[in-house]
Design an enzyme around this catalytic site. Sequence first.
Site, PDB file in Angstrom:
ATOM      1  N   GLY A  36       0.819  -1.212   0.000  1.00  0.00           N
ATOM      2  CA  GLY A  36       0.000   0.000   0.000  1.00  0.00           C
ATOM      3  C   GLY A  36       0.853   1.262   0.000  1.00  0.00           C
ATOM      4  CE1 TYR A 141      -5.842 -12.868  -5.252  1.00  0.00           C
ATOM      5  CE2 TYR A 141      -6.813 -13.465  -7.367  1.00  0.00           C
ATOM      6  CZ  TYR A 141      -6.751 -12.626  -6.277  1.00  0.00           C
ATOM      7  OH  TYR A 141      -7.601 -11.561  -6.178  1.00  0.00           O
ATOM      8  CE  LYS A 145      -8.457 -12.222  -2.509  1.00  0.00           C
ATOM      9  NZ  LYS A 145      -8.769 -11.060  -1.678  1.00  0.00           N
ATOM     10  CG  HIS A 189      -3.644  -5.348 -13.023  1.00  0.00           C
ATOM     11  ND1 HIS A 189      -3.147  -4.994 -11.796  1.00  0.00           N
ATOM     12  CD2 HIS A 189      -4.317  -6.505 -12.850  1.00  0.00           C
ATOM     13  CE1 HIS A 189      -3.523  -5.912 -10.912  1.00  0.00           C
ATOM     14  NE2 HIS A 189      -4.235  -6.834 -11.524  1.00  0.00           N
ATOM     15  CG  ASP A 285      -4.231 -15.027 -18.738  1.00  0.00           C
ATOM     16  OD1 ASP A 285      -4.496 -14.693 -17.572  1.00  0.00           O
ATOM     17  OD2 ASP A 285      -3.453 -14.391 -19.480  1.00  0.00           O
TER      18      ASP A 285
HETATM   19  N1  UDP Z   1      -2.677  -9.072 -20.764  1.00  0.00           N
HETATM   20  C1  UDP Z   1      -1.875  -8.952 -21.883  1.00  0.00           C
HETATM   21  N2  UDP Z   1      -0.668  -8.331 -21.757  1.00  0.00           N
HETATM   22  C2  UDP Z   1      -0.222  -7.821 -20.575  1.00  0.00           C
HETATM   23  C3  UDP Z   1      -1.051  -7.936 -19.431  1.00  0.00           C
HETATM   24  C4  UDP Z   1      -2.278  -8.570 -19.569  1.00  0.00           C
HETATM   25  O1  UDP Z   1      -2.232  -9.404 -22.970  1.00  0.00           O
HETATM   26  O2  UDP Z   1       0.892  -7.297 -20.520  1.00  0.00           O
HETATM   27  C5  UDP Z   1      -3.976  -9.742 -20.897  1.00  0.00           C
HETATM   28  C6  UDP Z   1      -4.131 -10.948 -19.999  1.00  0.00           C
HETATM   29  O3  UDP Z   1      -3.655 -12.098 -20.654  1.00  0.00           O
HETATM   30  C7  UDP Z   1      -5.637 -10.984 -19.761  1.00  0.00           C
HETATM   31  C8  UDP Z   1      -6.055  -9.510 -19.820  1.00  0.00           C
HETATM   32  O4  UDP Z   1      -4.965  -8.830 -20.466  1.00  0.00           O
HETATM   33  O5  UDP Z   1      -6.277 -11.654 -20.819  1.00  0.00           O
HETATM   34  C9  UDP Z   1      -6.242  -8.889 -18.455  1.00  0.00           C
HETATM   35  O6  UDP Z   1      -5.107  -9.192 -17.679  1.00  0.00           O
HETATM   36  P1  UDP Z   1      -4.857  -8.518 -16.274  1.00  0.00           P
HETATM   37  O7  UDP Z   1      -3.533  -9.027 -15.763  1.00  0.00           O
HETATM   38  O8  UDP Z   1      -5.023  -7.050 -16.390  1.00  0.00           O
HETATM   39  O9  UDP Z   1      -6.041  -9.045 -15.356  1.00  0.00           O
HETATM   40  P2  UDP Z   1      -6.550 -10.547 -15.043  1.00  0.00           P
HETATM   41  O10 UDP Z   1      -7.670 -10.808 -16.009  1.00  0.00           O
HETATM   42  O11 UDP Z   1      -5.394 -11.478 -15.187  1.00  0.00           O
HETATM   43  O12 UDP Z   1      -7.035 -10.445 -13.648  1.00  0.00           O
END
Ligand code: UDP
Length: 332
Positions: A36, A141, A145, A189, A285
Amino acid sequence: MNVLVVGGAGYIGSHCVRQLQAAGHHPVVLDNLVYGHRAAVADDVTFYQEDLGNRPAVTKILTEEKIDIVMHFAAFINVGESVHAPLKYYANNVGNTIQLFLAMTDAGVNKFVFSSTCATYGVPDTLPLVEDLPQSPINPYGSTKLHVEHILQDLARSGAISSAVFRYFNASGAADDGSIGEDHTPETHLIPLAIDAATGKRGALKIFGVNYPTPDGTCLRDYIHVDDISRAHIAVFDQLEEPNKFIHYNLGTGKPTSVREILDAVEKVTGLPVPAEEAPRRAGDPPSLYADNTKARTELGWEPQHMDIESTIATAWKWHQSHPDGFADPKD
Ligand code: UDP
């Protein structure tokens, strides 16, 4: 209500603190500042730098601050790291959370709002995701939860704690005034990384997988504004007055957006090209995750205010422009 916001200096917690103040509640923040940022919490908010697992210290805070409700955002959130270091995740996300519950029972606090995740569903068989689909997480993770959700169910049955669980989809965006926003180290993200790629702060954005069974081959996600998430946490307070309560809600817009659509929207909002390159899939993913949010809408009277992805990205961009180095606190 006097609300202890555990993890209130983090991304979602700090936005929730703002919303609590705006709604006339009295937030108190507890955060160990490992992830944080002290600067994410305004000076007029009582702040304790403390570990949530420190039962005697937390009990004292709960008692002295006359806390009515605890909100818990203080979890480790990096899916990839959780695969390599599961015990770190179980120790904090489950072990320390049990200490928090013990402190609550010591202090006689019996209302709780929990930050859970759509990652508890694993790879769903049907979409959009409704709350009663089976939960089978595919990474530690998500498992941590789900463990806490199970503990909360038992605590509700026993009469010790009534709780509301929110399963977030992709928390995104920043406060409308650009004063607080997303600042993770490391950042994983999509939206902040795409903005960094656009501004040249990082190299080309890697698109993780382009041959998924989705309309443009990239993953579909449901990007929900962080202030919309926060507002749901407050809308649920009335439900917690009932003893033996355990309720759970998906928090998403209900709209799927692909990785490529996010990059297009970032280009439109910033007016800058987003350099991007195709890359292999990222382990763990699921191809598509998006919410059926009917339950939250009907039972809480909650409506997401940022339904348009560009409006959400515009707030992230505003935050980025005013804070190009994030909170830039000493540990950074
Ligand atoms: N993603 C991507 N490139 C990056 C980061 C994320 O293509 O550098 C894609 C990832 O594979 C997912 C989506 O973006 O399909 C969202 O990813 P993020 O990590 O933001 O959130 P998550 O869905 O994993 O919680």
